[in-house]
Design a protein around this motif. Structure first.
Motif, PDB file in Angstrom:
ATOM      1  N   SER A   1       0.844  -0.968   0.092  1.00 53.50           N
ATOM      2  CA  SER A   1      -0.168  -0.011  -0.005  1.00 53.50           C
ATOM      3  C   SER A   1       0.942   1.083   0.008  1.00 53.50           C
ATOM      4  CB  SER A   1      -0.989   0.083   1.468  1.00 53.50           C
ATOM      5  OG  SER A   1      -1.565   1.355   1.344  1.00 53.50           O
ATOM      6  N   LEU A   2       0.534   2.007  -0.826  1.00 51.77           N
ATOM      7  CA  LEU A   2       1.548   3.398  -0.941  1.00 51.77           C
ATOM      8  C   LEU A   2       1.157   4.111   0.111  1.00 51.77           C
ATOM      9  CD1 LEU A   2       3.262   5.427  -2.451  1.00 51.77           C
ATOM     10  CD2 LEU A   2       1.145   6.166  -3.754  1.00 51.77           C
ATOM     11  N   LEU A   3       0.103   4.178   0.869  1.00 53.30           N
ATOM     12  CA  LEU A   3      -0.242   5.144   1.827  1.00 53.30           C
ATOM     13  C   LEU A   3       0.305   4.302   3.259  1.00 53.30           C
ATOM     14  CD1 LEU A   3      -3.328   7.198   0.753  1.00 53.30           C
ATOM     15  CD2 LEU A   3      -0.882   7.672   0.642  1.00 53.30           C
ATOM     16  N   GLY A   4      -0.784   3.332   3.472  1.00 53.24           N
ATOM     17  CA  GLY A   4      -0.816   2.576   4.535  1.00 53.24           C
ATOM     18  C   GLY A   4       0.618   2.015   5.031  1.00 53.24           C
ATOM     19  N   THR A   5       1.523   1.420   4.061  1.00 53.59           N
ATOM     20  CA  THR A   5       2.566   0.782   4.197  1.00 53.59           C
ATOM     21  C   THR A   5       3.950   1.502   4.077  1.00 53.59           C
ATOM     22  OG1 THR A   5       1.485  -1.317   3.536  1.00 53.59           O
ATOM     23  CG2 THR A   5       3.951  -1.504   3.637  1.00 53.59           C
ATOM     24  N   LEU A   6       3.702   2.492   3.432  1.00 53.88           N
ATOM     25  CA  LEU A   6       4.664   3.421   3.009  1.00 53.88           C
ATOM     26  C   LEU A   6       4.778   4.791   3.495  1.00 53.88           C
ATOM     27  CD1 LEU A   6       5.839   2.237  -0.603  1.00 53.88           C
ATOM     28  CD2 LEU A   6       6.537   1.291   1.969  1.00 53.88           C
ATOM     29  N   LEU A   7       3.932   5.859   2.994  1.00 57.13           N
ATOM     30  CA  LEU A   7       3.832   7.299   3.263  1.00 57.13           C
ATOM     31  C   LEU A   7       3.630   7.513   4.466  1.00 57.13           C
ATOM     32  CD1 LEU A   7       2.686   8.731  -0.226  1.00 57.13           C
ATOM     33  CD2 LEU A   7       4.818   8.193   0.500  1.00 57.13           C
ATOM     34  N   LEU A   8       2.432   6.833   5.058  1.00 60.33           N
ATOM     35  CA  LEU A   8       1.757   7.355   6.197  1.00 60.33           C
ATOM     36  C   LEU A   8       2.736   6.493   7.609  1.00 60.33           C
ATOM     37  CD1 LEU A   8      -1.762   7.357   5.676  1.00 60.33           C
ATOM     38  CD2 LEU A   8      -0.080   9.357   5.642  1.00 60.33           C
ATOM     39  N   LYS A   9       3.582   5.634   7.128  1.00 57.01           N
ATOM     40  CA  LYS A   9       4.658   5.395   8.200  1.00 57.01           C
ATOM     41  C   LYS A   9       5.752   6.210   8.706  1.00 57.01           C
ATOM     42  CE  LYS A   9       3.082   1.067   8.719  1.00 57.01           C
ATOM     43  NZ  LYS A   9       2.496   0.659  10.006  1.00 57.01           N
ATOM     44  N   ASN A  10       5.824   7.282   7.815  1.00 56.36           N
ATOM     45  CA  ASN A  10       6.707   8.348   8.312  1.00 56.36           C
ATOM     46  C   ASN A  10       5.740   9.351   9.044  1.00 56.36           C
ATOM     47  OD1 ASN A  10       8.136  10.661   8.293  1.00 56.36           O
ATOM     48  ND2 ASN A  10       9.280  10.546   6.304  1.00 56.36           N
ATOM     49  N   PRO A  11       6.123   9.560  10.036  1.00 57.99           N
ATOM     50  CA  PRO A  11       5.405  10.329  11.066  1.00 57.99           C
ATOM     51  C   PRO A  11       5.287  12.028  10.608  1.00 57.99           C
ATOM     52  CG  PRO A  11       7.399   9.819  12.302  1.00 57.99           C
ATOM     53  CD  PRO A  11       7.227   8.954  10.962  1.00 57.99           C
ATOM     54  N   ASP A  12       6.096  12.325   9.967  1.00 56.66           N
ATOM     55  CA  ASP A  12       6.285  13.495   9.477  1.00 56.66           C
ATOM     56  C   ASP A  12       5.275  13.904   8.183  1.00 56.66           C
ATOM     57  OD1 ASP A  12       7.975  14.513  11.496  1.00 56.66           O
ATOM     58  OD2 ASP A  12       9.778  13.885  10.401  1.00 56.66           O
ATOM     59  N   VAL A  13       4.841  12.602   7.762  1.00 57.83           N
ATOM     60  CA  VAL A  13       3.947  12.888   6.602  1.00 57.83           C
ATOM     61  C   VAL A  13       2.565  13.553   6.749  1.00 57.83           C
ATOM     62  CG1 VAL A  13       3.112  11.967   4.535  1.00 57.83           C
ATOM     63  CG2 VAL A  13       5.550  11.482   4.941  1.00 57.83           C
ATOM     64  N   ASN A  14       2.234  14.565   6.090  1.00 59.41           N
ATOM     65  CA  ASN A  14       0.785  15.054   6.159  1.00 59.41           C
ATOM     66  C   ASN A  14       0.415  15.203   5.045  1.00 59.41           C
ATOM     67  OD1 ASN A  14      -1.530  16.594   6.500  1.00 59.41           O
ATOM     68  ND2 ASN A  14      -0.718  17.420   8.566  1.00 59.41           N
ATOM     69  N   LEU A  15      -0.787  14.529   4.469  1.00 64.32           N
ATOM     70  CA  LEU A  15      -1.226  14.153   2.976  1.00 64.32           C
ATOM     71  C   LEU A  15      -1.947  15.578   2.758  1.00 64.32           C
ATOM     72  CD1 LEU A  15      -2.717  10.582   2.738  1.00 64.32           C
ATOM     73  CD2 LEU A  15      -0.325  11.599   1.878  1.00 64.32           C
TER      74      LEU A  15
END
Length: 310
Positions: A256-270
């Motif tokens: 998953s682009l979001l659940g497994t990768l991007l949102l695993k970085n706590p600094d990422v805010n979509l």
């Protein structure tokens, strides 16, 4: 003062009164409407911006029942604090204004809004595709915003224009993926599969099939690099990233682009971030070209580290 001068002054006052008001014949001379101003401000920043990427604006005015009553598109727009777009309306009432920027007919099949027919929840556009391969939107930037409800009284003695503002939010995202450690990186490619290729007038994703996003891919210094431009990223949509062999179709990675990768970085805010870098490092399990993923980094944050020991 002579009678002649008094007559001239009285006549002049009457003329000025007529010019400053509206002559109400068939209720056509006095008009009402909305003056719209635009800006861009995200929750994680304090500055108010006027993005230069916004060069056109599509405006849709909806009444209190969500019915489209006014549609307008302006080109050659240059946002600034003083920029105002005036929308005349047939009558007073409670209205909201939806604004879009970047609706390029070369990339999108646009369902043109129809006054007194379209609703906020209706489909606005669909990303063009051949079979399931989407057209490239590289270099394009899209924005969406909606005003608060504004009440417009019926114009009687004079024309009335109330002012409202729209916060334009970007809904495109740029994704760069690096894959390191492959002996023959040209034998692999990256794919983004998503069902977010269609959107409604109100800025929500419309139901759609899964499409493959177009990308630019190159190899340098033995590193595979793939660049994507994606539409709105939302957890309600399916967004999958796949790293696959061109030779035998074997998948080196799927997640998953979001659940497994991007949102695993706590600094990422979509809502704030629109540019992402994902870096995969690989490990050859047997020095025979059989690879596994060793580490995954998102914007220089290690989100996964795998045990690569045999």
């Amino acid at each position: 003062m002579t009678i002649h001068n008094k007559t001239i002054l009285l006549f002049s006052a009457i003329i000025l009164l007529l010019l400053s008001g509206c002559i109400k014949e068939d209720n056509d001379d006095c008009v009402q409407g909305i003056d719209v101003r635009f800006y861009s401000k995200i929750n994680c920043e304090t500055d108010t911006l006027y993005p230069t990427q916004i060069g056109d604006i599509t405006l849709c005015v909806f009444d209190e029942n969500g019915l489209l009553v006014r549609y307008k598109k302006d080109n050659d727009v240059k946002l600034a604090r003083s920029y105002t777009d005036r929308l005349e309306l047939n009558k007073g009432g409670l209205y909201t204004v939806v604004a879009w920027s970047g609706l390029d007919e070369a990339s999108f099949d646009i369902n043109m809004p129809q006054e007194m027919v379209s609703k906020k929840s209706d489909l606005l556009f669909r990303l063009k595709r051949t079979l399931k391969q989407a057209s490239s939107i590289a270099g394009e930037t899209m924005y969406y915003g909606e005003s608060q409800a504004v009440y417009i009284p019926d114009a009687e003695a004079e024309s009335i224009f109330e002012t409202t503002t729209i916060n334009m939010q970007e809904i495109t995202n740029r994704l760069t993926i690096f894959i390191e450690g492959l002996d023959n990186p040209d034998n692999y490619y990256v794919d983004i599969e998503s069902d977010n290729g269609s959107m409604n007038i109100d800025g929500t994703s419309a139901q759609d099939e899964v499409i493959d996003y177009s990308f630019t891919q190159l190899t340098r210094d033995n590193i595979l690099e793939a660049q994507f431009t994606l539409l709105k990223l939302d957890t309600e949509n399916s967004n999958t990233i796949v790293v696959k062999s061109k030779i035998d179709g074997r998948e080196l990675y799927r997640g998953s682009l979001l659940g497994t990768l991007l949102l695993k970085n706590p600094d990422v805010n979509l809502n704030c971030d629109h540019d992402f870098v994902i870096r995969f490092t690989t490990h050859d399990q047997c020095s025979c070209g059989t690879y596994t993923i060793a580490q995954i980094w998102v914007n220089n944050w290690l989100v996964h580290s795998y045990d690569t020991d045999l």
